[in-house]
Design a protein around this motif. Structure first.
Motif, PDB file in Angstrom:
ATOM      1  N   MET A 262      -2.992  -2.722  10.402  1.00  0.00           N
ATOM      2  CA  MET A 262      -2.500  -3.332   9.318  1.00  0.00           C
ATOM      3  C   MET A 262      -3.427  -4.016   8.533  1.00  0.00           C
ATOM      4  O   MET A 262      -4.391  -4.709   9.235  1.00  0.00           O
ATOM      5  CB  MET A 262      -1.390  -4.486   9.745  1.00  0.00           C
ATOM      6  N   GLY A 263      -3.374  -4.156   7.213  1.00  0.00           N
ATOM      7  CA  GLY A 263      -4.239  -4.977   6.490  1.00  0.00           C
ATOM      8  C   GLY A 263      -4.625  -4.125   5.009  1.00  0.00           C
ATOM      9  O   GLY A 263      -3.741  -3.265   4.539  1.00  0.00           O
ATOM     10  N   ILE A 264      -5.885  -4.351   4.539  1.00  0.00           N
ATOM     11  CA  ILE A 264      -6.301  -3.883   3.298  1.00  0.00           C
ATOM     12  C   ILE A 264      -7.790  -2.985   3.435  1.00  0.00           C
ATOM     13  O   ILE A 264      -8.499  -3.546   4.194  1.00  0.00           O
ATOM     14  CB  ILE A 264      -6.358  -4.650   2.123  1.00  0.00           C
ATOM     15  N   THR A 265      -7.541  -1.752   3.406  1.00  0.00           N
ATOM     16  CA  THR A 265      -8.794  -0.766   3.365  1.00  0.00           C
ATOM     17  C   THR A 265      -9.316  -0.646   1.711  1.00  0.00           C
ATOM     18  O   THR A 265      -8.518  -0.180   0.924  1.00  0.00           O
ATOM     19  CB  THR A 265      -8.619   0.404   3.887  1.00  0.00           C
ATOM     20  N   TYR A 266     -10.540  -0.951   1.450  1.00  0.00           N
ATOM     21  CA  TYR A 266     -11.147  -0.758   0.183  1.00  0.00           C
ATOM     22  C   TYR A 266     -12.377   0.423   0.156  1.00  0.00           C
ATOM     23  O   TYR A 266     -13.230   0.146   1.056  1.00  0.00           O
ATOM     24  CB  TYR A 266     -11.880  -1.969  -0.067  1.00  0.00           C
ATOM     25  N   GLU A 267     -12.192   1.566  -0.330  1.00  0.00           N
ATOM     26  CA  GLU A 267     -12.861   2.389  -0.509  1.00  0.00           C
ATOM     27  C   GLU A 267     -13.875   2.106  -1.801  1.00  0.00           C
ATOM     28  O   GLU A 267     -13.477   1.736  -2.669  1.00  0.00           O
ATOM     29  CB  GLU A 267     -12.299   3.657  -0.870  1.00  0.00           C
ATOM     30  N   ASP A 268     -15.194   2.260  -1.458  1.00  0.00           N
ATOM     31  CA  ASP A 268     -16.183   2.058  -2.405  1.00  0.00           C
ATOM     32  C   ASP A 268     -16.025   2.796  -3.605  1.00  0.00           C
ATOM     33  O   ASP A 268     -15.170   3.828  -3.577  1.00  0.00           O
ATOM     34  CB  ASP A 268     -17.600   2.523  -1.773  1.00  0.00           C
ATOM     35  N   ILE A 269     -16.753   2.421  -4.721  1.00  0.00           N
ATOM     36  CA  ILE A 269     -16.493   2.687  -5.911  1.00  0.00           C
ATOM     37  C   ILE A 269     -16.952   4.255  -6.013  1.00  0.00           C
ATOM     38  O   ILE A 269     -18.074   4.486  -5.629  1.00  0.00           O
ATOM     39  CB  ILE A 269     -17.479   1.707  -6.959  1.00  0.00           C
TER      40      ILE A 269
ATOM     41  N   PRO B  31       5.383   0.778  -2.096  1.00  0.00           N
ATOM     42  CA  PRO B  31       5.878   0.927  -0.620  1.00  0.00           C
ATOM     43  C   PRO B  31       7.517   1.309  -0.959  1.00  0.00           C
ATOM     44  O   PRO B  31       8.058   0.951  -1.932  1.00  0.00           O
ATOM     45  CB  PRO B  31       5.705  -0.411  -0.218  1.00  0.00           C
ATOM     46  N   SER B  32       8.244   1.530   0.087  1.00  0.00           N
ATOM     47  CA  SER B  32       9.577   1.594   0.326  1.00  0.00           C
ATOM     48  C   SER B  32      10.318   0.294   0.052  1.00  0.00           C
ATOM     49  O   SER B  32       9.631  -0.804   0.469  1.00  0.00           O
ATOM     50  CB  SER B  32      10.017   1.997   1.730  1.00  0.00           C
TER      51      SER B  32
ATOM     52  N   THR C 251      -6.056   0.736   0.018  1.00  0.00           N
ATOM     53  CA  THR C 251      -4.916   1.061   0.629  1.00  0.00           C
ATOM     54  C   THR C 251      -4.558   0.090   1.590  1.00  0.00           C
ATOM     55  O   THR C 251      -5.154  -0.726   2.085  1.00  0.00           O
ATOM     56  CB  THR C 251      -5.337   2.108   1.729  1.00  0.00           C
ATOM     57  N   LEU C 252      -3.027  -0.351   1.292  1.00  0.00           N
ATOM     58  CA  LEU C 252      -2.512  -1.663   2.114  1.00  0.00           C
ATOM     59  C   LEU C 252      -1.604  -0.690   3.224  1.00  0.00           C
ATOM     60  O   LEU C 252      -0.659  -0.063   2.777  1.00  0.00           O
ATOM     61  CB  LEU C 252      -1.535  -2.341   0.996  1.00  0.00           C
ATOM     62  N   THR C 253      -1.734  -1.464   4.383  1.00  0.00           N
ATOM     63  CA  THR C 253      -0.754  -0.772   5.360  1.00  0.00           C
ATOM     64  C   THR C 253      -0.310  -2.128   6.059  1.00  0.00           C
ATOM     65  O   THR C 253      -0.613  -3.267   6.242  1.00  0.00           O
ATOM     66  CB  THR C 253      -1.707  -0.207   6.450  1.00  0.00           C
TER      67      THR C 253
ATOM     68  N   ASP D 257      -2.875   1.897  -3.028  1.00  0.00           N
ATOM     69  CA  ASP D 257      -1.752   2.694  -2.410  1.00  0.00           C
ATOM     70  C   ASP D 257      -1.424   1.975  -1.314  1.00  0.00           C
ATOM     71  O   ASP D 257      -1.568   1.585  -0.324  1.00  0.00           O
ATOM     72  CB  ASP D 257      -2.676   3.970  -1.697  1.00  0.00           C
ATOM     73  N   ALA D 258      -0.042   1.396  -1.768  1.00  0.00           N
ATOM     74  CA  ALA D 258       0.884   0.464  -1.045  1.00  0.00           C
ATOM     75  C   ALA D 258       2.030   1.268  -0.234  1.00  0.00           C
ATOM     76  O   ALA D 258       2.691   0.687   0.362  1.00  0.00           O
ATOM     77  CB  ALA D 258       1.287  -0.546  -1.619  1.00  0.00           C
ATOM     78  N   SER D 259       1.822   2.637  -0.236  1.00  0.00           N
ATOM     79  CA  SER D 259       2.899   3.542   0.248  1.00  0.00           C
ATOM     80  C   SER D 259       3.167   3.282   1.661  1.00  0.00           C
ATOM     81  O   SER D 259       4.285   3.412   2.397  1.00  0.00           O
ATOM     82  CB  SER D 259       2.754   4.862   0.194  1.00  0.00           C
ATOM     83  N   ALA D 260       2.290   2.809   2.496  1.00  0.00           N
ATOM     84  CA  ALA D 260       2.320   2.340   3.866  1.00  0.00           C
ATOM     85  C   ALA D 260       2.476   0.767   4.197  1.00  0.00           C
ATOM     86  O   ALA D 260       2.371   0.337   5.386  1.00  0.00           O
ATOM     87  CB  ALA D 260       1.249   3.012   4.735  1.00  0.00           C
TER      88      ALA D 260
END
Length: 128
Positions: A1-8, A83-84, A17-19, A49-52
């Protein structure tokens, strides 16, 4: 759970990406990182991307997160994969009000590929 930040990417596009249910601390770190890359001139558009992710139970917490993020993002394009449960009328009204207030270039997408295509098109428009 948390936030993943992909480099530019070379084009200035970031994917976040938020999970699960990210914390206030997770969101604050994201906002700081986005702000730093905006100040450096690197960041040109963002995909969230907050789908999860889970929606916060507190509407005020959700509103605070949106407002803090939009205030730091400025007028840069922002694509959102929700997200849902995101389609709740009260939540939609809150988001629309904030988007209008900040004048954000925004779209809601069904998946990351659609979000990426939209952001790249906005970046190309900025370059013209």
């Amino acid at each position: 759970m948390g936030i993943t930040y992909e480099d530019i990417d070379a084009d200035g596009l970031v994917r976040v990406t938020l999970t699960g249910l990210p914390t206030r601390t997770d969101h604050a770190a994201l906002i700081e990182r986005v702000g730093a890359q905006i100040r450096s001139g690197q960041l040109r558009a963002v995909i969230i991307d907050a789908s999860a992710a889970e929606l916060p139970a507190s509407t005020s917490f959700s509103e605070e997160v949106w407002e803090d993020f939009l205030s730091g993002l400025g007028h840069r394009p922002f694509a959102y994969v929700p997200p849902s449960g995101h389609d709740n009328a009260k939540r939609q009204a809150m988001i629309r009000l904030l988007l209008d207030e900040w004048g954000t270039c925004f779209t809601e997408c069904t998946d990351v590929e659609q979000a990426r295509a939209w952001c790249l098109a906005r970046i190309a428009e900025q370059s013209d």
